[in-house]
Design a protein around this motif. Structure first.
Motif, PDB file in Angstrom:
ATOM      1  N   TYR A  55       9.917  44.203  38.397  1.00  0.00           N
ATOM      2  CA  TYR A  55      11.337  44.459  38.119  1.00  0.00           C
ATOM      3  C   TYR A  55      11.550  45.957  38.062  1.00  0.00           C
ATOM      4  O   TYR A  55      10.706  46.686  37.541  1.00  0.00           O
ATOM      5  N   LYS A  56      12.684  46.433  38.604  1.00  0.00           N
ATOM      6  CA  LYS A  56      13.091  47.813  38.341  1.00  0.00           C
ATOM      7  C   LYS A  56      14.123  47.724  37.237  1.00  0.00           C
ATOM      8  O   LYS A  56      15.256  47.311  37.452  1.00  0.00           O
ATOM      9  N   MET A  57      13.678  48.041  36.039  1.00  0.00           N
ATOM     10  CA  MET A  57      14.546  47.876  34.882  1.00  0.00           C
ATOM     11  C   MET A  57      15.382  49.114  34.688  1.00  0.00           C
ATOM     12  O   MET A  57      14.952  50.227  34.976  1.00  0.00           O
TER      13      MET A  57
ATOM     14  N   GLU B 136      18.156  46.484  37.937  1.00  0.00           N
ATOM     15  CA  GLU B 136      18.629  47.210  39.121  1.00  0.00           C
ATOM     16  C   GLU B 136      18.109  46.678  40.439  1.00  0.00           C
ATOM     17  O   GLU B 136      18.738  46.833  41.462  1.00  0.00           O
TER      18      GLU B 136
ATOM     19  N   LYS C 166      11.388  51.785  45.953  1.00  0.00           N
ATOM     20  CA  LYS C 166      12.380  51.087  45.134  1.00  0.00           C
ATOM     21  C   LYS C 166      13.385  50.376  46.022  1.00  0.00           C
ATOM     22  O   LYS C 166      13.834  50.924  47.024  1.00  0.00           O
TER      23      LYS C 166
ATOM     24  N   ASP D 241      21.881  61.151  42.904  1.00  0.00           N
ATOM     25  CA  ASP D 241      22.046  62.009  41.732  1.00  0.00           C
ATOM     26  C   ASP D 241      22.464  63.392  42.183  1.00  0.00           C
ATOM     27  O   ASP D 241      21.751  64.031  42.958  1.00  0.00           O
TER      28      ASP D 241
ATOM     29  N   PHE E   4       4.230  49.894  32.855  1.00  0.00           N
ATOM     30  CA  PHE E   4       3.807  49.506  34.202  1.00  0.00           C
ATOM     31  C   PHE E   4       2.603  50.301  34.696  1.00  0.00           C
ATOM     32  O   PHE E   4       2.143  50.093  35.802  1.00  0.00           O
TER      33      PHE E   4
ATOM     34  N   GLU F  99      25.045  60.438  38.245  1.00  0.00           N
ATOM     35  CA  GLU F  99      24.671  59.453  39.256  1.00  0.00           C
ATOM     36  C   GLU F  99      25.943  58.923  39.900  1.00  0.00           C
ATOM     37  O   GLU F  99      26.841  58.448  39.217  1.00  0.00           O
TER      38      GLU F  99
ATOM     39  N   MET G 114      10.605  47.237  42.282  1.00  0.00           N
ATOM     40  CA  MET G 114       9.756  48.298  42.804  1.00  0.00           C
ATOM     41  C   MET G 114       8.597  47.598  43.497  1.00  0.00           C
ATOM     42  O   MET G 114       8.046  46.641  42.944  1.00  0.00           O
TER      43      MET G 114
ATOM     44  N   ALA H 141       9.395  57.355  42.900  1.00  0.00           N
ATOM     45  CA  ALA H 141       9.438  56.401  44.009  1.00  0.00           C
ATOM     46  C   ALA H 141      10.344  56.907  45.120  1.00  0.00           C
ATOM     47  O   ALA H 141      11.173  57.784  44.908  1.00  0.00           O
TER      48      ALA H 141
ATOM     49  N   ARG I 176       7.301  62.378  44.623  1.00  0.00           N
ATOM     50  CA  ARG I 176       8.112  61.263  45.100  1.00  0.00           C
ATOM     51  C   ARG I 176       7.466  60.824  46.396  1.00  0.00           C
ATOM     52  O   ARG I 176       7.764  61.344  47.450  1.00  0.00           O
TER      53      ARG I 176
ATOM     54  N   ARG J 236      11.368  61.302  30.645  1.00  0.00           N
ATOM     55  CA  ARG J 236      11.109  61.634  32.044  1.00  0.00           C
ATOM     56  C   ARG J 236      10.983  63.140  32.243  1.00  0.00           C
ATOM     57  O   ARG J 236      10.225  63.604  33.074  1.00  0.00           O
TER      58      ARG J 236
ATOM     59  N   LYS K 239      17.748  63.573  33.377  1.00  0.00           N
ATOM     60  CA  LYS K 239      17.316  64.311  34.573  1.00  0.00           C
ATOM     61  C   LYS K 239      17.732  65.767  34.510  1.00  0.00           C
ATOM     62  O   LYS K 239      18.805  66.095  34.012  1.00  0.00           O
TER      63      LYS K 239
HETATM   64  N1  LIG Z   1       8.621  48.803  37.411  1.00  0.00           N
HETATM   65  C1  LIG Z   1       8.929  50.092  37.450  1.00  0.00           C
HETATM   66  N2  LIG Z   1       8.048  51.005  37.929  1.00  0.00           N
HETATM   67  C2  LIG Z   1       8.349  52.311  37.993  1.00  0.00           C
HETATM   68  N3  LIG Z   1       9.528  52.826  37.586  1.00  0.00           N
HETATM   69  C3  LIG Z   1      10.448  51.975  37.095  1.00  0.00           C
HETATM   70  C4  LIG Z   1      10.188  50.580  36.996  1.00  0.00           C
HETATM   71  N4  LIG Z   1      11.290  49.997  36.460  1.00  0.00           N
HETATM   72  C5  LIG Z   1      12.172  50.966  36.247  1.00  0.00           C
HETATM   73  N5  LIG Z   1      11.699  52.166  36.617  1.00  0.00           N
HETATM   74  C6  LIG Z   1      12.455  53.436  36.564  1.00  0.00           C
HETATM   75  O1  LIG Z   1      12.780  53.777  37.891  1.00  0.00           O
HETATM   76  C7  LIG Z   1      12.425  55.105  38.170  1.00  0.00           C
HETATM   77  C8  LIG Z   1      11.751  55.162  39.522  1.00  0.00           C
HETATM   78  O2  LIG Z   1      12.665  55.522  40.488  1.00  0.00           O
HETATM   79  P1  LIG Z   1      12.653  57.006  40.979  1.00  0.00           P
HETATM   80  O3  LIG Z   1      11.278  57.472  41.139  1.00  0.00           O
HETATM   81  O4  LIG Z   1      13.530  57.112  42.139  1.00  0.00           O
HETATM   82  O5  LIG Z   1      13.256  57.766  39.727  1.00  0.00           O
HETATM   83  P2  LIG Z   1      14.742  58.046  39.499  1.00  0.00           P
HETATM   84  O6  LIG Z   1      15.129  59.166  40.386  1.00  0.00           O
HETATM   85  O7  LIG Z   1      14.898  58.194  38.037  1.00  0.00           O
HETATM   86  O8  LIG Z   1      15.409  56.700  40.018  1.00  0.00           O
HETATM   87  P3  LIG Z   1      16.688  55.988  39.560  1.00  0.00           P
HETATM   88  O9  LIG Z   1      17.754  57.033  39.585  1.00  0.00           O
HETATM   89  O10 LIG Z   1      16.820  54.931  40.591  1.00  0.00           O
HETATM   90  O11 LIG Z   1      16.387  55.466  38.183  1.00  0.00           O
HETATM   91  C9  LIG Z   1      11.445  55.520  37.126  1.00  0.00           C
HETATM   92  O12 LIG Z   1      11.597  56.880  36.777  1.00  0.00           O
HETATM   93  C10 LIG Z   1      11.709  54.601  35.971  1.00  0.00           C
HETATM   94  O13 LIG Z   1      12.567  55.231  35.031  1.00  0.00           O
END
Ligand SMILES: Nc1ncnc2c1ncn2[C@@H]1O[C@H](COP(=O)(O)OP(=O)(O)OP(=O)(O)O)[C@@H](O)[C@H]1O
Length: 502
Positions: free
Chosen positions: A210-212, A351, A373, A381, A298, A456, A354, A190, A367, A231, A486
């Motif tokens: 929700y962004k969990m 958090e 988000k 990060d 999701f 982070e 999305m 995202a 991305r 991931r 990561k």
């Molecule tokens: N509803 C959702 N849809 C997609 N991703 C979600 C959701 N809820 C939580 N997530 C988490 O958020 C991440 C999406 O944010 P992003 O693509 O920026 O990855 P990220 O760099 O890991 O982000 P962050 O550091 O904010 O977790 C996903 O990798 C996933 O782990």
């Protein structure tokens, strides 16, 4: 092809910051390599031997003390064969055999090849950041479209195989790559949005979820066979039996699901991210006493023989609804009161939210701006470059972290600041021990490490700086947590940090 050619190319890559120049170097190597050697060349240049991690450290190599050869004669295949022998030699009594394999290999290598092989074998050459440049190098060498190479890489997760296909069969061979059950693809990512209003204004029809705050999972089921990856595409099936059970009970024969997993407290709030992460390394015995992980899916990328990657999210969600039922992440399509959904998510300890465009396909490994988000706390990060010894109460521990942003062109991380804030006693103890294991050099005040840990960081913003090489410095940075889920290739780029200048 001689190993010496790859070593020379590697030196030229390190010596330039220009993306164009790097692409030219990579394309030249690929064109010069024979069929069958290209995969090895790509593997070596990105520092990731085809055999995976070889489990041999600097100390072992340094103790061998082998005289270098005067002239380069080693071919890529010679080295690849030796590394296969090394990887196959495990278990008790293997130390002597490993020493023999390494001694033979090193006795045929010149001095500069020694240095290269040391770094390749210990994993120090691992260059996730170079992947993007390599994709363009392959496209240039094979004279095919960059997007075709990118797609094949996302679906296979393997650059060497992608390069071999592009060079032998061109665009047609690349188009053959499909989502395969049992082979994970790189997750869609995202982009950050300023606010929920902003996010909704950018997208058409949306689902707001929700962004969990857990860990990303990808689950493949083929009949009764279920596997789970992180991931970074690490197989964690053994550690998460309860997730396997959930997916095995779903009403389908085969499915690929994308989601987040976490454990909840008794009153339904998310448990800390570190606890979820710890479960990914737990053994089966420990697991019995550990927290129960729950999946929140999701996305659905495949269902009963149908690939859904190129379908719009709207259709993929219908497939998701058919199989995942109660295990779907909370959310709503075109919600009347989106702000309320955001507040509910935050109140429940998550958090943020999305917002996802319902009309777009799944962009593996990208991305993009189809997923936005929204989270109130600003974090980035960064890559840990080293740490300074602490003072006062922290004497004897490695404390003040040196932080680097990723160079989008595949160079060394670029330092943007330091922080010792937010570190618990537990983290201080952990990093003091861990850093010395991956130390590359030290001064009186600082231990420098291999750039492989991602942390982070919460911050108030950035300011221009004449002290740091990227021209920006973090303001009021503090550590939120380490991100073992990561790789350095997932860290934020210097451009993303500069974008915060505003
Ligand atoms: N509803 C959702 N849809 C997609 N991703 C979600 C959701 N809820 C939580 N997530 C988490 O958020 C991440 C999406 O944010 P992003 O693509 O920026 O990855 P990220 O760099 O890991 O982000 P962050 O550091 O904010 O977790 C996903 O990798 C996933 O782990």
């Amino acid at each position: 092809m001689l190993l010496a050619d790859v070593v020379a190319a590697s030196g030229r890559l390190a010596a330039t910051r220009s993306r164009k120049a790097k692409i030219a170097v990579l394309a030249e190597v690929l064109r010069a390599a024979e069929r069958g050697e290209r995969a090895v060349a790509v593997a070596f240049l990105t520092g990731q031997p085809l055999q995976g991690r070889l489990g041999t450290g600097w100390r072992t190599l340094a103790e061998l003390d082998v005289e270098p050869a005067p002239e380069p004669t080693l071919t890529l295949s010679d080295v690849d064969t030796a590394l296969s022998e090394l990887a196959a030699t495990t278990g008790s009594g293997s130390a002597a055999k490993r020493t023999a394999v390494l001694t033979t290999l090193l006795s045929k290598a010149t001095e500069s090849e020694h240095r290269f092989l040391f770094q390749l074998i210990t994993g120090e050459l691992r260059q996730g950041a170079l992947e993007g440049v390599m994709v363009d190098g392959i496209a240039a060498a094979a004279e095919v479209d960059g997007d075709a190479v990118r797609r094949a890489f996302m679906l296979s997760g393997r650059l060497p195989a992608t390069a071999e296909a592009a060079m032998t069969g061109g665009a047609a061979a690349l188009a053959e790559f499909r989502l395969e059950l049992g082979r994970p693809i790189r997750p869609m990512l995202a982009s950050p949005a300023e606010s929920l209003t902003d996010a909704l204004a950018q997208l058409g029809n949306v689902v707001v979820e929700y962004k969990m705050d857990g860990a990303r999972i990808q689950v493949h089921r083929d009949g009764d066979d279920v596997r789970v990856w992180t991931r970074t595409l690490r197989d964690i099936t053994q550690h998460v039996a309860e997730l396997v059970d959930v997916v095995r009970a779903m009403p389908c024969r085969s499915v690929v699901l994308d989601g987040e997993t976490l454990a909840l407290t008794d009153d339904g709030r998310p448990r800390p991210f570190q606890e979820t992460q710890a479960r990914f390394g737990a053994t089966r015995e420990e697991q019995v006493h550990a927290l129960l992980l729950r999946p929140y899916f999701f996305d659905c990328l495949h269902l009963d023989g149908d690939d859904l990657l190129d379908e719009p999210l709207r259709h993929r969600r219908e497939a998701l609804r058919q199989v995942a039922g109660e295990h779907i992440i909370p959310g709503a399509i075109n919600p009347d009161e989106p702000e309320r959904l955001l507040n509910d998510a935050l109140d429940a300890g998550h958090e943020g939210v999305m917002a996802k465009d319902l009309d777009t396909s799944y962009a593996a490994g990208r991305r993009g701006s189809a997923w936005l988000k929204v989270k109130p706390v600003h974090t980035i990060d960064l890559i840990v470059l080293g740490a300074e010894w602490g003072h006062g109460r922290r004497t004897g521990t490695l404390s003040n972290l040196h932080l680097g942003a990723r160079d989008p062109d595949g160079g060394e991380p670029i330092m943007v600041g330091k922080t010792f804030k937010g570190l618990t006693d537990e983290l201080l103890a952990w990093q003091t021990e861990q850093f010395q294991r991956i130390e590359t050099r030290r001064t009186a005040s600082t231990v420098f490490i291999r750039p492989e840990l991602v942390v982070e960081i919460e911050l108030d913003g950035v300011q221009t700086s004449t002290r740091y090489p990227g021209g920006v410095a973090l303001r009021f940075a503090r550590v939120l947590r380490y991100r073992p889920d990561k790789d350095p290739a997932d860290a934020d780029t210097i451009d993303a940090v500069r974008a915060l200048l505003r």
